[in-house]
Design a protein around this motif. Structure first.
Motif, PDB file in Angstrom:
ATOM      1  N   VAL A  23       0.807  -1.203   0.087  1.00  9.68           N
ATOM      2  CA  VAL A  23       0.006   0.050  -0.076  1.00  9.68           C
ATOM      3  C   VAL A  23       0.847   1.330   0.070  1.00  9.68           C
ATOM      4  CG1 VAL A  23      -1.680   1.217   1.169  1.00  9.68           C
ATOM      5  CG2 VAL A  23      -1.928  -1.122   0.898  1.00  9.68           C
ATOM      6  N   VAL A  24       1.980   1.256   0.818  1.00 10.64           N
ATOM      7  CA  VAL A  24       2.841   2.243   0.714  1.00 10.64           C
ATOM      8  C   VAL A  24       3.491   2.716  -0.590  1.00 10.64           C
ATOM      9  CG1 VAL A  24       5.078   3.229   1.850  1.00 10.64           C
ATOM     10  CG2 VAL A  24       3.277   2.191   3.384  1.00 10.64           C
ATOM     11  N   MET A  25       3.941   1.496  -1.413  1.00 11.42           N
ATOM     12  CA  MET A  25       4.508   1.580  -2.392  1.00 11.42           C
ATOM     13  C   MET A  25       3.253   2.241  -3.661  1.00 11.42           C
ATOM     14  SD  MET A  25       7.073  -1.565  -3.191  1.00 11.42           S
ATOM     15  CE  MET A  25       5.677  -2.638  -3.627  1.00 11.42           C
ATOM     16  N   LEU A  26       2.177   1.742  -3.419  1.00 10.55           N
ATOM     17  CA  LEU A  26       0.971   2.367  -4.236  1.00 10.55           C
ATOM     18  C   LEU A  26       0.843   3.653  -4.056  1.00 10.55           C
ATOM     19  CD1 LEU A  26      -1.413  -0.691  -4.453  1.00 10.55           C
ATOM     20  CD2 LEU A  26       0.014   0.329  -6.422  1.00 10.55           C
ATOM     21  N   LEU A  27       0.835   4.362  -2.777  1.00  8.67           N
ATOM     22  CA  LEU A  27       0.575   5.614  -2.358  1.00  8.67           C
ATOM     23  C   LEU A  27       1.888   6.511  -2.815  1.00  8.67           C
ATOM     24  CD1 LEU A  27      -1.084   5.350   1.025  1.00  8.67           C
ATOM     25  CD2 LEU A  27      -2.213   5.835  -0.920  1.00  8.67           C
ATOM     26  N   LYS A  28       2.924   5.806  -2.709  1.00  6.00           N
ATOM     27  CA  LYS A  28       4.219   6.817  -3.336  1.00  6.00           C
ATOM     28  C   LYS A  28       4.026   6.849  -4.917  1.00  6.00           C
ATOM     29  CE  LYS A  28       7.309   6.091   0.370  1.00  6.00           C
ATOM     30  NZ  LYS A  28       8.616   5.442   0.868  1.00  6.00           N
ATOM     31  N   ALA A  29       3.695   5.569  -5.647  1.00  7.46           N
ATOM     32  CA  ALA A  29       3.605   5.934  -6.872  1.00  7.46           C
ATOM     33  C   ALA A  29       2.603   6.848  -7.476  1.00  7.46           C
ATOM     34  CB  ALA A  29       3.190   4.464  -7.515  1.00  7.46           C
ATOM     35  N   TYR A  30       1.434   6.746  -6.624  1.00  9.83           N
ATOM     36  CA  TYR A  30       0.425   7.596  -6.974  1.00  9.83           C
ATOM     37  C   TYR A  30       0.796   9.080  -6.612  1.00  9.83           C
ATOM     38  CZ  TYR A  30      -4.197   9.883  -7.128  1.00  9.83           C
ATOM     39  OH  TYR A  30      -5.262  10.657  -7.194  1.00  9.83           O
ATOM     40  N   SER A  31       1.375   9.281  -5.597  1.00 10.27           N
ATOM     41  CA  SER A  31       1.963  11.003  -5.439  1.00 10.27           C
ATOM     42  C   SER A  31       3.025  11.483  -6.296  1.00 10.27           C
ATOM     43  CB  SER A  31       2.482  10.850  -3.922  1.00 10.27           C
ATOM     44  OG  SER A  31       3.660  10.298  -3.913  1.00 10.27           O
ATOM     45  N   VAL A  32       3.766  10.591  -6.933  1.00  8.06           N
ATOM     46  CA  VAL A  32       4.705  10.954  -7.924  1.00  8.06           C
ATOM     47  C   VAL A  32       3.696  11.321  -9.282  1.00  8.06           C
ATOM     48  CG1 VAL A  32       6.337  10.112  -9.543  1.00  8.06           C
ATOM     49  CG2 VAL A  32       6.647   9.882  -7.080  1.00  8.06           C
ATOM     50  N   PHE A  33       2.761  10.103  -9.633  1.00  8.20           N
ATOM     51  CA  PHE A  33       1.991  10.444 -10.844  1.00  8.20           C
ATOM     52  C   PHE A  33       1.259  12.041 -10.635  1.00  8.20           C
ATOM     53  CE2 PHE A  33      -2.410   9.941 -12.398  1.00  8.20           C
ATOM     54  CZ  PHE A  33      -2.088   9.671 -13.667  1.00  8.20           C
ATOM     55  N   CYS A  34       0.662  12.147  -9.296  1.00  7.78           N
ATOM     56  CA  CYS A  34       0.280  13.375  -9.387  1.00  7.78           C
ATOM     57  C   CYS A  34       0.977  14.458  -9.542  1.00  7.78           C
ATOM     58  CB  CYS A  34      -0.694  13.602  -7.748  1.00  7.78           C
ATOM     59  SG  CYS A  34      -2.243  12.396  -7.563  1.00  7.78           S
ATOM     60  N   VAL A  35       2.171  14.594  -9.010  1.00  8.93           N
ATOM     61  CA  VAL A  35       3.055  15.593  -9.345  1.00  8.93           C
ATOM     62  C   VAL A  35       3.479  15.781 -10.765  1.00  8.93           C
ATOM     63  CG1 VAL A  35       5.408  16.356  -8.975  1.00  8.93           C
ATOM     64  CG2 VAL A  35       4.012  15.525  -7.175  1.00  8.93           C
ATOM     65  N   ILE A  36       3.398  14.335 -11.434  1.00 17.16           N
ATOM     66  CA  ILE A  36       3.767  14.697 -13.032  1.00 17.16           C
ATOM     67  C   ILE A  36       2.622  15.304 -13.709  1.00 17.16           C
ATOM     68  CG2 ILE A  36       4.021  13.470 -15.028  1.00 17.16           C
ATOM     69  CD1 ILE A  36       5.679  11.441 -13.210  1.00 17.16           C
ATOM     70  N   MET A  37       1.538  15.135 -13.259  1.00 15.19           N
ATOM     71  CA  MET A  37       0.106  15.545 -14.039  1.00 15.19           C
ATOM     72  C   MET A  37      -0.111  17.084 -13.753  1.00 15.19           C
ATOM     73  SD  MET A  37      -1.399  13.371 -15.789  1.00 15.19           S
ATOM     74  CE  MET A  37      -0.367  12.382 -16.255  1.00 15.19           C
ATOM     75  N   LEU A  38       0.275  17.237 -12.201  1.00 13.59           N
ATOM     76  CA  LEU A  38       0.173  18.750 -11.987  1.00 13.59           C
ATOM     77  C   LEU A  38       1.139  19.723 -12.773  1.00 13.59           C
ATOM     78  CD1 LEU A  38      -0.459  18.749  -8.148  1.00 13.59           C
ATOM     79  CD2 LEU A  38      -1.954  19.669  -9.805  1.00 13.59           C
ATOM     80  N   SER A  39       2.470  19.163 -12.973  1.00 11.44           N
ATOM     81  CA  SER A  39       3.289  19.788 -13.561  1.00 11.44           C
ATOM     82  C   SER A  39       2.953  20.071 -15.060  1.00 11.44           C
ATOM     83  CB  SER A  39       4.665  19.405 -13.391  1.00 11.44           C
ATOM     84  OG  SER A  39       4.854  18.007 -14.032  1.00 11.44           O
ATOM     85  N   MET A  40       2.286  18.874 -15.628  1.00 11.92           N
ATOM     86  CA  MET A  40       2.100  18.847 -17.088  1.00 11.92           C
ATOM     87  C   MET A  40       0.983  19.880 -17.461  1.00 11.92           C
ATOM     88  SD  MET A  40       2.171  14.972 -18.226  1.00 11.92           S
ATOM     89  CE  MET A  40       1.147  15.121 -19.457  1.00 11.92           C
ATOM     90  N   ALA A  41       0.054  20.046 -16.374  1.00 11.99           N
ATOM     91  CA  ALA A  41      -0.801  20.878 -16.339  1.00 11.99           C
ATOM     92  C   ALA A  41      -0.383  22.493 -16.594  1.00 11.99           C
ATOM     93  CB  ALA A  41      -2.046  20.783 -15.472  1.00 11.99           C
ATOM     94  N   LEU A  42       0.332  22.655 -15.339  1.00  6.29           N
ATOM     95  CA  LEU A  42       1.041  24.109 -15.329  1.00  6.29           C
ATOM     96  C   LEU A  42       1.825  24.361 -16.601  1.00  6.29           C
ATOM     97  CD1 LEU A  42       1.577  26.296 -13.419  1.00  6.29           C
ATOM     98  CD2 LEU A  42       3.590  25.158 -12.467  1.00  6.29           C
ATOM     99  N   TYR A  43       2.587  23.466 -17.229  1.00 12.66           N
ATOM    100  CA  TYR A  43       3.143  23.762 -18.258  1.00 12.66           C
ATOM    101  C   TYR A  43       2.345  24.011 -19.519  1.00 12.66           C
ATOM    102  CZ  TYR A  43       5.608  22.827 -22.631  1.00 12.66           C
ATOM    103  OH  TYR A  43       6.222  22.868 -24.124  1.00 12.66           O
ATOM    104  N   ALA A  44       1.320  23.437 -19.531  1.00  4.88           N
ATOM    105  CA  ALA A  44       0.238  23.636 -20.756  1.00  4.88           C
ATOM    106  C   ALA A  44      -0.528  25.080 -20.510  1.00  4.88           C
ATOM    107  CB  ALA A  44      -0.553  22.274 -20.812  1.00  4.88           C
TER     108      ALA A  44
END
Length: 55
Positions: A23-44
């Motif tokens: 569960v910890v690994m999944l939550l960490k992967a999800y948090s990295v995914f969210c950061v990537i999505m937020l940075s892509m939205a900010l870039y766009a």
């Protein structure tokens, strides 16, 4: 720089005593995914503002 260290400490403390580890690994992967999505939205958004896109 102090703000980034503060966020790093909060991130590490959030997962300090969590179980099970899958569960910890999944939550960490999800948090990295969210950061990537937020940075892509900010870039766009900034790209559209700079190039004169009409909203």
């Amino acid at each position: 720089m102090g703000t980034l260290l503060h966020f790093k400490n909060i991130y590490q403390e959030a997962f300090e005593n969590c179980q099970p580890s899958i569960v910890v690994m999944l939550l960490k992967a999800y948090s990295v995914f969210c950061v990537i999505m937020l940075s892509m939205a900010l870039y766009a958004f900034t790209y559209r503002v700079v190039t004169g896109f009409e909203f």
